[in-house]
Design a protein around this motif. Structure first.
Motif, PDB file in Angstrom:
ATOM      1  N   LEU A 140       0.702  65.549 -30.112  1.00 58.73           N
ATOM      2  CA  LEU A 140       0.023  64.327 -30.539  1.00 58.73           C
ATOM      3  C   LEU A 140      -0.176  64.309 -32.054  1.00 58.73           C
ATOM      4  O   LEU A 140      -0.009  63.270 -32.703  1.00 58.73           O
ATOM      5  CB  LEU A 140      -1.325  64.199 -29.830  1.00 58.73           C
ATOM      6  N   LEU A 141      -0.534  65.452 -32.616  1.00 55.52           N
ATOM      7  CA  LEU A 141      -0.699  65.526 -34.069  1.00 55.52           C
ATOM      8  C   LEU A 141       0.618  65.235 -34.777  1.00 55.52           C
ATOM      9  O   LEU A 141       0.653  64.535 -35.802  1.00 55.52           O
ATOM     10  CB  LEU A 141      -1.218  66.913 -34.460  1.00 55.52           C
ATOM     11  N   SER A 142       1.710  65.724 -34.211  1.00 55.76           N
ATOM     12  CA  SER A 142       3.006  65.559 -34.858  1.00 55.76           C
ATOM     13  C   SER A 142       3.587  64.160 -34.683  1.00 55.76           C
ATOM     14  O   SER A 142       4.539  63.795 -35.369  1.00 55.76           O
ATOM     15  CB  SER A 142       3.985  66.610 -34.330  1.00 55.76           C
ATOM     16  N   ASN A 143       3.025  63.373 -33.772  1.00 54.50           N
ATOM     17  CA  ASN A 143       3.370  61.952 -33.736  1.00 54.50           C
ATOM     18  C   ASN A 143       2.849  61.218 -34.959  1.00 54.50           C
ATOM     19  O   ASN A 143       3.312  60.110 -35.265  1.00 54.50           O
ATOM     20  CB  ASN A 143       2.765  61.291 -32.492  1.00 54.50           C
ATOM     21  N   LYS A 144       1.879  61.802 -35.653  1.00 50.96           N
ATOM     22  CA  LYS A 144       1.193  61.135 -36.749  1.00 50.96           C
ATOM     23  C   LYS A 144       1.423  61.825 -38.097  1.00 50.96           C
ATOM     24  O   LYS A 144       1.833  61.193 -39.075  1.00 50.96           O
ATOM     25  CB  LYS A 144      -0.323  61.129 -36.472  1.00 50.96           C
ATOM     26  N   LEU A 145       1.120  63.117 -38.147  1.00 47.86           N
ATOM     27  CA  LEU A 145       1.016  63.811 -39.432  1.00 47.86           C
ATOM     28  C   LEU A 145       2.324  63.861 -40.221  1.00 47.86           C
ATOM     29  O   LEU A 145       2.317  63.569 -41.423  1.00 47.86           O
ATOM     30  CB  LEU A 145       0.458  65.223 -39.213  1.00 47.86           C
ATOM     31  N   PRO A 146       3.475  64.217 -39.627  1.00 45.00           N
ATOM     32  CA  PRO A 146       4.699  64.261 -40.444  1.00 45.00           C
ATOM     33  C   PRO A 146       5.037  62.919 -41.080  1.00 45.00           C
ATOM     34  O   PRO A 146       5.466  62.863 -42.240  1.00 45.00           O
ATOM     35  CB  PRO A 146       5.772  64.696 -39.435  1.00 45.00           C
ATOM     36  N   ALA A 147       4.840  61.819 -40.344  1.00 48.48           N
ATOM     37  CA  ALA A 147       5.113  60.497 -40.905  1.00 48.48           C
ATOM     38  C   ALA A 147       4.166  60.194 -42.053  1.00 48.48           C
ATOM     39  O   ALA A 147       4.573  59.676 -43.102  1.00 48.48           O
ATOM     40  CB  ALA A 147       4.979  59.432 -39.817  1.00 48.48           C
ATOM     41  N   ALA A 148       2.886  60.535 -41.873  1.00 48.59           N
ATOM     42  CA  ALA A 148       1.906  60.292 -42.930  1.00 48.59           C
ATOM     43  C   ALA A 148       2.247  61.092 -44.188  1.00 48.59           C
ATOM     44  O   ALA A 148       2.158  60.573 -45.313  1.00 48.59           O
ATOM     45  CB  ALA A 148       0.504  60.648 -42.427  1.00 48.59           C
ATOM     46  N   LEU A 149       2.642  62.345 -44.003  1.00 51.27           N
ATOM     47  CA  LEU A 149       2.969  63.197 -45.159  1.00 51.27           C
ATOM     48  C   LEU A 149       4.236  62.712 -45.854  1.00 51.27           C
ATOM     49  O   LEU A 149       4.297  62.660 -47.090  1.00 51.27           O
ATOM     50  CB  LEU A 149       3.142  64.643 -44.706  1.00 51.27           C
ATOM     51  N   ALA A 150       5.260  62.368 -45.091  1.00 55.39           N
ATOM     52  CA  ALA A 150       6.507  61.913 -45.695  1.00 55.39           C
ATOM     53  C   ALA A 150       6.282  60.660 -46.528  1.00 55.39           C
ATOM     54  O   ALA A 150       6.924  60.460 -47.563  1.00 55.39           O
ATOM     55  CB  ALA A 150       7.551  61.640 -44.612  1.00 55.39           C
ATOM     56  N   ALA A 151       5.348  59.808 -46.088  1.00 56.53           N
ATOM     57  CA  ALA A 151       5.052  58.580 -46.817  1.00 56.53           C
ATOM     58  C   ALA A 151       4.218  58.819 -48.072  1.00 56.53           C
ATOM     59  O   ALA A 151       4.030  57.892 -48.859  1.00 56.53           O
ATOM     60  CB  ALA A 151       4.325  57.596 -45.901  1.00 56.53           C
ATOM     61  N   GLY A 152       3.717  60.043 -48.249  1.00 60.35           N
ATOM     62  CA  GLY A 152       2.952  60.364 -49.444  1.00 60.35           C
ATOM     63  C   GLY A 152       1.450  60.383 -49.260  1.00 60.35           C
ATOM     64  O   GLY A 152       0.701  60.476 -50.237  1.00 60.35           O
ATOM     65  N   ASN A 153       0.994  60.309 -47.998  1.00 59.26           N
ATOM     66  CA  ASN A 153      -0.441  60.384 -47.724  1.00 59.26           C
ATOM     67  C   ASN A 153      -0.906  61.831 -47.593  1.00 59.26           C
ATOM     68  O   ASN A 153      -0.111  62.732 -47.330  1.00 59.26           O
ATOM     69  CB  ASN A 153      -0.758  59.668 -46.408  1.00 59.26           C
TER      70      ASN A 153
END
Length: 491
Positions: free
Chosen positions: A156-169
């Motif tokens: 569940l965390l990886s559904n969110k966190l990698p996308a957020a990090l790649a976007a610069g958050n």
């Protein structure tokens, strides 16, 4: 006993001190880890660290550099996959066969979004007016508050966190208090991978910790996975600050078997949909809609197959179904079974706490099947989040669609048919975010995921997943050199 502190600004805070709580192994019912209950001040410190990291290093870092770090994270997840799987199965009772697979998917998601990090293109927009250059860019929000559930913590965390990090958050993460260990272990991987301090911070504890994240003015957006009840509270809380949210909530998904289906495949898909992960998944196919002409045969075969499901130690690779993840969830499942019997549903399999060798201490529930279910019953309307299947008969395609949609939720649906025309007619009529045809409970990094109605809004995974973590900025540049009327809008 393992002892964990909080992970704030790249440092481990407060191990062995301050308010703590224990994590119970649902198989042995014994405590196996001690965790910190974060204070409001520590949540504030975590958000401030994330803000500083975003403004100081992460947002300005090139996409290719962010991608390199994320690929290293993926490599380390793979290298530590067996240990992470063992810890997750110990924390929430999910079988090791599934948690092993999930750890590989965690790495896949980090790699998938690493590929986006240097490809966040904007667009040049042709306007009606000459002499104006217009372009749009996508920018990170800043700090994302990430709150996850106990049933699949790292997935569940990886559904969110990698996308957020790649976007610069940057992020402040709160895992469920019932299953926090693997999220904290992932922080050790972040350290080894060279993730800059403060980019990801993890605070543990109960609901007040999550509320402090949502309310914090330094958090620009919240992404939550959990129950519709808590999701509505978070949405209201965030709405007071006009703060955007992504909500991945519950489901009561219809799995529809038409009379022309390949029944061998359909029955395996029905079993996977409700007894995989002990039914503790938002996409559980907990309502099995079966066309009347094959209804009795499907029931007979499902009852036989359910009786052969092996319950046992989640760490034993031969186990098919593990435990309920925690005592409160166990009690909710048993109460739902009791309510179904009160409402007149016919119990044809299971329905009890499982007993037998190696099952005495664990929170085991027999694979449970009810027939003679009408769609208005509580067992058909309420998300149970456990191994409880409701079988509902139907006669026509229109009736199947009507029953499927007559629910507060709208996350997933399954269709079993060998008639392509029927499938293509039915797909657009189902009010949900995901439809599987002749398969069930299948995921891919590239495929967007999310629901409608009380199943939430926003999407995770795929290109849609990274767009959730970016906002659009439009820029107009007038190079015409013309003077304008200051009192009339230029269009």
């Amino acid at each position: 006993m393992r002892d964990y502190g909080l992970f704030i600004d790249g440092e481990w805070i407060g191990q062995g001190q301050g308010p703590t709580f224990e994590s119970l192994n649902p198989y042995t019912q014994k405590p196996w880890a001690t965790l910190r209950e974060a204070t409001t001040g520590e949540v504030d410190a975590a958000v401030r660290a994330a803000v500083a990291a975003h403004e100081g290093v992460w947002r300005g870092m090139s996409g290719i550099r962010r991608a390199e770090i994320m690929h290293r994270i993926a490599d380390l997840v793979v290298a530590n996959a067996e240990e992470l799987a063992r810890l997750e199965s110990t924390d929430n009772g999910k079988i090791i066969r599934e948690t092993r697979s999930q750890m590989q998917f965690v790495a896949r998601l980090f790699r998938f979004y690493a590929g986006y990090a240097d490809k966040l293109f904007g667009s040049v927009i042709p306007l009606d007016q000459p002499g104006i250059l217009d372009y749009a860019t996508r920018e990170p929000y800043g700090v994302i508050g990430v709150i996850t559930a106990w049933n699949s913590p790292l997935s569940l965390l990886s559904n969110k966190l990698p996308a957020a990090l790649a976007a610069g958050n940057c992020a402040v993460v709160k895992p469920s208090e019932h299953a926090s260990v693997t999220t904290l272990e992932l922080c050790r991987i972040f350290e080894q991978a060279g993730l800059p301090k403060g980019v990801v911070n993890v605070v543990t504890g109960a609901g007040e910790v999550g509320a402090a994240i949502v309310r914090h003015p330094g958090v620009a957006k919240v992404s939550f996975t959990g129950s519709p009840h808590v999701g509505s509270i978070i949405a209201a809380m965030a709405g007071q600050q006009l703060k955007p949210v992504t909500l991945e909530l519950g489901g009561k998904s219809p799995n529809i078997i038409f009379e022309d289906a390949d029944l061998d495949r359909a029955i395996s898909g029905a079993l996977a949909g409700i007894f995989g992960a002990t039914g503790q998944t938002c996409i559980a196919g907990s309502r099995l809609l079966v066309q009347r002409s094959v209804h009795d045969e499907v029931i007979s075969r499902l009852v036989e197959r359910a009786g052969g499901i092996r319950l046992g130690d989640p760490l034993d690779p031969s186990t098919d179904m593990g435990t309920a993840a925690n005592e409160p969830q166990f009690q909710r499942i048993m109460a739902a079974i009791a309510s179904a019997r009160e409402d007149g549903a016919a119990l044809v399999a299971g329905g009890r706490r499982a007993s037998g060798p190696s099952l005495e201490t664990g929170l085991f529930i027999e694979p449970t099947i009810f027939t003679n279910v009408t769609n208005g019953m509580r067992v058909a309307q309420n998300e149970i989040f456990g191994p409880v299947l409701s079988i509902i008969a139907f006669d026509t395609e229109d009736e199947a669609v009507a029953i499927a949609n007559d629910i507060p939720f709208g996350l997933a649906s399954g269709i079993w048919t060998q008639d392509l025309s029927r499938a293509m007619r039915t797909i657009p009529r189902l009010r949900c975010g995901v439809v599987w045809v002749n398969t069930y409970r299948m995921v891919a990094a590239q495929a967007p995921f999310g629901g409608t109605k009380e199943s939430g809004f926003g999407r995770e995974r795929g290109e849609a997943g990274i767009l959730e973590f970016m906002t659009t900025k439009n820029v107009m540049i007038d190079f015409s050199g013309e003077k304008r009327d200051p009192f009339a809008i230029k269009n």
